[in-house]
Design a protein around this motif. Structure first.
Motif, mmCIF file in Angstrom:
data_model
loop_
_atom_site.group_PDB
_atom_site.id
_atom_site.type_symbol
_atom_site.label_atom_id
_atom_site.label_comp_id
_atom_site.label_asym_id
_atom_site.label_seq_id
_atom_site.Cartn_x
_atom_site.Cartn_y
_atom_site.Cartn_z
ATOM 1 N N ASN A 11 0.805 -1.109 0.108
ATOM 2 C CA ASN A 11 0.088 -0.138 -0.125
ATOM 3 C C ASN A 11 0.831 1.147 -0.031
ATOM 4 O O ASN A 11 0.659 2.175 -0.679
ATOM 5 N N LEU A 12 1.953 1.192 0.718
ATOM 6 C CA LEU A 12 2.775 2.473 0.907
ATOM 7 C C LEU A 12 3.641 2.499 -0.332
ATOM 8 O O LEU A 12 3.570 3.537 -0.824
ATOM 9 N N LEU A 13 4.058 1.504 -1.016
ATOM 10 C CA LEU A 13 4.966 1.583 -2.269
ATOM 11 C C LEU A 13 3.819 1.900 -3.460
ATOM 12 O O LEU A 13 4.108 2.788 -4.236
ATOM 13 N N ALA A 14 2.627 1.613 -3.321
ATOM 14 C CA ALA A 14 1.755 1.957 -4.440
ATOM 15 C C ALA A 14 1.426 3.230 -4.291
ATOM 16 O O ALA A 14 1.337 4.008 -5.394
ATOM 17 N N GLU A 15 1.357 3.943 -3.103
ATOM 18 C CA GLU A 15 0.957 5.403 -3.038
ATOM 19 C C GLU A 15 2.285 6.196 -3.475
ATOM 20 O O GLU A 15 2.019 7.119 -4.105
ATOM 21 N N ILE A 16 3.592 5.812 -3.153
ATOM 22 C CA ILE A 16 4.796 6.410 -3.684
ATOM 23 C C ILE A 16 4.843 6.257 -5.251
ATOM 24 O O ILE A 16 5.208 7.367 -5.850
ATOM 25 N N LYS A 21 4.933 8.539 -10.543
ATOM 26 C CA LYS A 21 4.270 8.910 -11.836
ATOM 27 C C LYS A 21 3.766 10.315 -12.220
ATOM 28 O O LYS A 21 3.646 10.787 -13.314
ATOM 29 N N THR A 22 3.273 11.125 -11.455
ATOM 30 C CA THR A 22 2.760 12.190 -11.642
ATOM 31 C C THR A 22 3.907 13.471 -11.506
ATOM 32 O O THR A 22 3.725 14.669 -12.273
ATOM 33 N N GLN A 23 5.010 12.812 -10.995
ATOM 34 C CA GLN A 23 6.112 14.018 -11.249
ATOM 35 C C GLN A 23 7.032 13.602 -12.315
ATOM 36 O O GLN A 23 7.455 14.643 -13.055
ATOM 37 N N CYS A 24 7.357 12.392 -12.815
ATOM 38 C CA CYS A 24 8.233 12.087 -13.960
ATOM 39 C C CYS A 24 8.200 10.704 -14.305
ATOM 40 O O CYS A 24 8.507 9.768 -13.481
ATOM 41 N N GLU A 25 7.806 10.381 -15.542
ATOM 42 C CA GLU A 25 7.664 9.040 -16.097
ATOM 43 C C GLU A 25 8.985 8.370 -16.005
ATOM 44 O O GLU A 25 8.959 7.071 -16.075
ATOM 45 N N ILE A 26 9.999 8.872 -16.296
ATOM 46 C CA ILE A 26 11.272 8.023 -16.405
ATOM 47 C C ILE A 26 11.841 7.792 -14.964
ATOM 48 O O ILE A 26 13.030 6.851 -14.793
#
Length: 257
Positions: A11-16, A21-26
């Motif tokens: 759950n923690l990793l999914a949120e992070i 993804k919203t900050q930078c796709e690479i």
């Protein structure tokens, strides 16, 4: 990454991951990253003697590679109340007044806590271990851990055991007692007469200098570093942290466990 509360690692990793993804796709996802620092904490209710307990901990010998450094109230200090911090290359250990720390964060504008949360923090001693890369790699190797998710799950389940184990390795396994109780436990212990004499001599030095940290320095001058290590292990056997509680204190004993 800081593990701030016990919950399922995925759950923690999914949120992070969603945030990344919203900050930078690479950017790599959390499970592809190496964790270089982890903070584990333990809260212990001690009532109105938080400051005294911290002073006791600061005066206690923990080993030559981890020496406490007493921090007084300073304008730029991390915590406004008395704190104690010890450090090595692989970890940092802090003790502090949780209530005062929360007030400090409010005053600095970093966090907001409601009145109930503040009241619940009164009388709480917080123990905080900050583990760095070398110790984290050791945890992964010992536990045959392959992923970040596995590591976080291990920490969320075993955080208190990990804290207690590391405190034990720093000669902080057992309890603080008043002088009479310490002497009684030594005298009734199943030790050779010479060993009892050395243990009592260490306690005498600890009382004289009001610090087992200073007592350790004098003990080495009289005996040796090897003898000091042997004596400290004997104290661990009978559950004593050899820094006697002042006779002026109302409580008779105190421990982390």
């Amino acid at each position: 990454m800081e593990l701030v509360e016990i919950r399922k690692a995925y759950n923690l990793l999914a949120e992070i991951g969603e945030y990344i993804k919203t900050q930078c796709e690479i950017l790599p996802l959390p499970n592809e990253c190496n964790i270089t620092r982890i903070d584990l904490t333990k809260d212990i209710y001690v009532g109105d003697v938080v400051d005294y307990i911290i002073k006791q901990l600061n005066k206690s010998f923990t080993g030559f590679r981890c020496k406490p450094n007493y921090i007084d109230c300073k304008e730029n200090a991390t915590f406004t109340k008395h704190s104690s911090k010890s450090s090595t290359k692989i970890f940092e250990l802090s003790f502090y007044d949780k209530y005062e720390e929360m007030k400090h964060h409010i005053d600095s504008g970093n966090y907001h806590y409601d009145e109930d949360m503040l009241n619940q923090a009164k009388g709480i001693l917080r123990v905080e271990f900050r583990f760095y890369k070398t110790r984290i790699q050791g945890m992964k190797k010992n536990g045959n851990i392959k992923s970040t998710e596995e590591l976080l799950n291990l920490l969320s389940i075993n955080s208190e055991d990990i804290i207690n184990k590391n405190l034990s390795q720093l000669y902080l396994k057992g309890a603080f007692y008043k002088l009479d109780r310490i002497k009684m436990k030594i005298e009734t212990g199943r030790f050779h007469t010479k060993t009892k004499h050395k243990m009592l001599e260490f306690i005498r030095l600890s009382v004289l200098h009001k610090s087992s940290k200073t007592a350790a320095e004098y003990f080495i001058r009289e005996y040796s570093e090897t003898e000091l290590k042997k004596v400290m292990e004997k104290f661990k056997e009978i559950g004593i942290i050899p820094t006697p509680i002042s006779v002026r204190q109302k409580f008779e004993e105190w421990s982390f466990m």
